[in-house]
Scaffold this active site. Structure first.
Site, PDB file in Angstrom:
ATOM      1  N   LYS A   9       0.835  -1.199   0.000  1.00 38.12           N
ATOM      2  CA  LYS A   9       0.000   0.000   0.000  1.00 38.12           C
ATOM      3  C   LYS A   9       0.878   1.260   0.000  1.00 38.12           C
ATOM      4  O   LYS A   9       2.095   1.178   0.196  1.00 38.12           O
ATOM      5  CB  LYS A   9      -0.919  -0.033   1.235  1.00 38.12           C
ATOM      6  CG  LYS A   9      -1.896  -1.235   1.237  1.00 38.12           C
ATOM      7  CD  LYS A   9      -2.764  -1.222   2.485  1.00 38.12           C
ATOM      8  CE  LYS A   9      -3.717  -2.415   2.513  1.00 38.12           C
ATOM      9  NZ  LYS A   9      -4.585  -2.385   3.715  1.00 38.12           N
ATOM     10  N   TYR A  49     -12.068  -3.082  -2.941  1.00 40.89           N
ATOM     11  CA  TYR A  49     -12.593  -3.143  -1.575  1.00 40.89           C
ATOM     12  C   TYR A  49     -14.113  -3.192  -1.543  1.00 40.89           C
ATOM     13  O   TYR A  49     -14.724  -2.848  -0.525  1.00 40.89           O
ATOM     14  CB  TYR A  49     -12.063  -1.962  -0.760  1.00 40.89           C
ATOM     15  CG  TYR A  49     -10.648  -2.173  -0.261  1.00 40.89           C
ATOM     16  CD1 TYR A  49     -10.329  -3.293   0.524  1.00 40.89           C
ATOM     17  CD2 TYR A  49      -9.637  -1.267  -0.550  1.00 40.89           C
ATOM     18  CE1 TYR A  49      -9.040  -3.497   0.983  1.00 40.89           C
ATOM     19  CE2 TYR A  49      -8.336  -1.470  -0.084  1.00 40.89           C
ATOM     20  CZ  TYR A  49      -8.055  -2.591   0.692  1.00 40.89           C
ATOM     21  OH  TYR A  49      -6.777  -2.785   1.155  1.00 40.89           O
ATOM     22  N   PHE A  57     -15.363   2.713   7.492  1.00 41.13           N
ATOM     23  CA  PHE A  57     -14.018   3.134   7.077  1.00 41.13           C
ATOM     24  C   PHE A  57     -13.804   3.073   5.570  1.00 41.13           C
ATOM     25  O   PHE A  57     -12.709   3.367   5.088  1.00 41.13           O
ATOM     26  CB  PHE A  57     -12.952   2.302   7.798  1.00 41.13           C
ATOM     27  CG  PHE A  57     -13.090   0.802   7.598  1.00 41.13           C
ATOM     28  CD1 PHE A  57     -12.636   0.182   6.442  1.00 41.13           C
ATOM     29  CD2 PHE A  57     -13.672   0.021   8.596  1.00 41.13           C
ATOM     30  CE1 PHE A  57     -12.771  -1.186   6.268  1.00 41.13           C
ATOM     31  CE2 PHE A  57     -13.803  -1.364   8.425  1.00 41.13           C
ATOM     32  CZ  PHE A  57     -13.347  -1.962   7.249  1.00 41.13           C
ATOM     33  N   ARG A  85      -0.744 -14.590   4.055  1.00 42.48           N
ATOM     34  CA  ARG A  85      -1.525 -13.918   5.104  1.00 42.48           C
ATOM     35  C   ARG A  85      -0.824 -14.033   6.455  1.00 42.48           C
ATOM     36  O   ARG A  85      -0.856 -13.103   7.258  1.00 42.48           O
ATOM     37  CB  ARG A  85      -2.933 -14.518   5.190  1.00 42.48           C
ATOM     38  CG  ARG A  85      -3.804 -14.283   3.960  1.00 42.48           C
ATOM     39  CD  ARG A  85      -4.542 -12.979   3.983  1.00 42.48           C
ATOM     40  NE  ARG A  85      -5.512 -12.875   5.064  1.00 42.48           N
ATOM     41  CZ  ARG A  85      -6.333 -11.840   5.212  1.00 42.48           C
ATOM     42  NH1 ARG A  85      -6.283 -10.816   4.352  1.00 42.48           N
ATOM     43  NH2 ARG A  85      -7.187 -11.795   6.206  1.00 42.48           N
ATOM     44  N   ARG A 102       3.209  -6.674   9.265  1.00 45.90           N
ATOM     45  CA  ARG A 102       2.452  -5.662  10.018  1.00 45.90           C
ATOM     46  C   ARG A 102       2.926  -5.596  11.474  1.00 45.90           C
ATOM     47  O   ARG A 102       2.981  -4.516  12.068  1.00 45.90           O
ATOM     48  CB  ARG A 102       0.959  -5.971   9.952  1.00 45.90           C
ATOM     49  CG  ARG A 102       0.349  -5.687   8.566  1.00 45.90           C
ATOM     50  CD  ARG A 102      -1.042  -6.300   8.457  1.00 45.90           C
ATOM     51  NE  ARG A 102      -1.741  -5.925   7.236  1.00 45.90           N
ATOM     52  CZ  ARG A 102      -2.874  -6.490   6.834  1.00 45.90           C
ATOM     53  NH1 ARG A 102      -3.426  -7.464   7.549  1.00 45.90           N
ATOM     54  NH2 ARG A 102      -3.458  -6.115   5.713  1.00 45.90           N
ATOM     55  N   ASN A 112      -1.697  -0.230   7.459  1.00 44.44           N
ATOM     56  CA  ASN A 112      -1.178  -1.575   7.730  1.00 44.44           C
ATOM     57  C   ASN A 112      -0.364  -2.157   6.581  1.00 44.44           C
ATOM     58  O   ASN A 112      -0.177  -3.369   6.482  1.00 44.44           O
ATOM     59  CB  ASN A 112      -2.288  -2.508   8.222  1.00 44.44           C
ATOM     60  CG  ASN A 112      -3.339  -2.772   7.168  1.00 44.44           C
ATOM     61  OD1 ASN A 112      -3.232  -2.293   6.036  1.00 44.44           O
ATOM     62  ND2 ASN A 112      -4.356  -3.524   7.528  1.00 44.44           N
ATOM     63  N   HIS A 115      -1.579  -5.581   1.494  1.00 48.97           N
ATOM     64  CA  HIS A 115      -2.802  -6.367   1.302  1.00 48.97           C
ATOM     65  C   HIS A 115      -2.443  -7.750   0.781  1.00 48.97           C
ATOM     66  O   HIS A 115      -1.533  -7.889  -0.032  1.00 48.97           O
ATOM     67  CB  HIS A 115      -3.716  -5.678   0.272  1.00 48.97           C
ATOM     68  CG  HIS A 115      -4.825  -6.575  -0.196  1.00 48.97           C
ATOM     69  ND1 HIS A 115      -6.025  -6.703   0.480  1.00 48.97           N
ATOM     70  CD2 HIS A 115      -4.900  -7.446  -1.245  1.00 48.97           C
ATOM     71  CE1 HIS A 115      -6.794  -7.597  -0.143  1.00 48.97           C
ATOM     72  NE2 HIS A 115      -6.129  -8.056  -1.194  1.00 48.97           N
ATOM     73  N   GLU A 126      -9.172 -10.840  -7.524  1.00 45.12           N
ATOM     74  CA  GLU A 126      -8.255  -9.705  -7.382  1.00 45.12           C
ATOM     75  C   GLU A 126      -7.149  -9.743  -8.438  1.00 45.12           C
ATOM     76  O   GLU A 126      -6.773  -8.697  -8.978  1.00 45.12           O
ATOM     77  CB  GLU A 126      -7.671  -9.697  -5.956  1.00 45.12           C
ATOM     78  CG  GLU A 126      -8.736  -9.311  -4.919  1.00 45.12           C
ATOM     79  CD  GLU A 126      -8.304  -9.519  -3.468  1.00 45.12           C
ATOM     80  OE1 GLU A 126      -7.135  -9.911  -3.228  1.00 45.12           O
ATOM     81  OE2 GLU A 126      -9.134  -9.291  -2.577  1.00 45.12           O
TER      82      GLU A 126
END
Ligand code: DAT
Ligand code: MG
Length: 149
Positions: A9, A49, A57, A85, A102, A112, A115, A126
């Protein structure tokens, strides 16, 4: 072999963590099959998203993800979706274990860093959203026999 979508990100790019993230996934034994830097459009971010569009948010998340360049990647390997993950760590960096990306580098859920797709179906969606087929390279690392029996 499984594939997953990983995105560094804007905060991860600004924090100079591009190399660190790639290093961790390479060292684990996963294979990079797609890579590009881009500043996502609002449309792309909202699609990415979409599952969170009713959450409070959502707007700030889309604002943030479109605020600067991201590094979009596709990684391949056995069990890569769940394993990436784990390498990324819990959504809130304060709850993420030390040793995760993270957990090692973040302090705020809205910053964070990275992704990762959460399941085979979302990974497929995705990857198709962020990459054209022609941007993905199928190749076999020469170390493959030393990673898999
Ligand atoms: P993950 O990125 O770990 O898959 P998610 O899919 O639940 O987490 O949420 C997507 C992103 O939305 C997450 O990386 C950061 C943001 N987010 C999630 N929960 C949040 C919250 N409670 N407050 C602010 N941002 C949040
Ligand atoms: Mg998610």
């Amino acid at each position: 072999m499984e594939r997953t979508f990983i995105m560094i990100k804007p905060d991860g790019v600004q924090r100079n963590l591009v190399g660190e993230v790639i290093r961790r996934l390479e060292n684990k034994g996963f294979t990079l099959v797609g890579l590009k830097m881009l500043q996502p459009s609002r449309e792309l971010a909202e699609k990415h998203y979409d599952v969170h569009k009713e959450r409070p948010f959502f707007q700030s998340l889309v604002d943030f993800i479109t605020s600067g360049p991201v590094v979009a990647m596709v990684w391949e390997g056995s069990g890569v979706i769940a394993s990436a993950r784990k390498i990324i760590g819990a959504t809130n960096p304060l709850n993420a274990e030390p040793g995760t990306i993270r957990g090692d580098y973040g302090v705020n859920v809205g910053r964070n860093l990275i992704h990762g797709s959460d399941a085979p179906e979302t990974a497929q969606g995705e990857i198709a959203l962020w990459f054209a087929q022609t941007e993905l390279v199928s190749w076999t690392p020469t170390i493959q026999p030393w990673l898999y029996e």
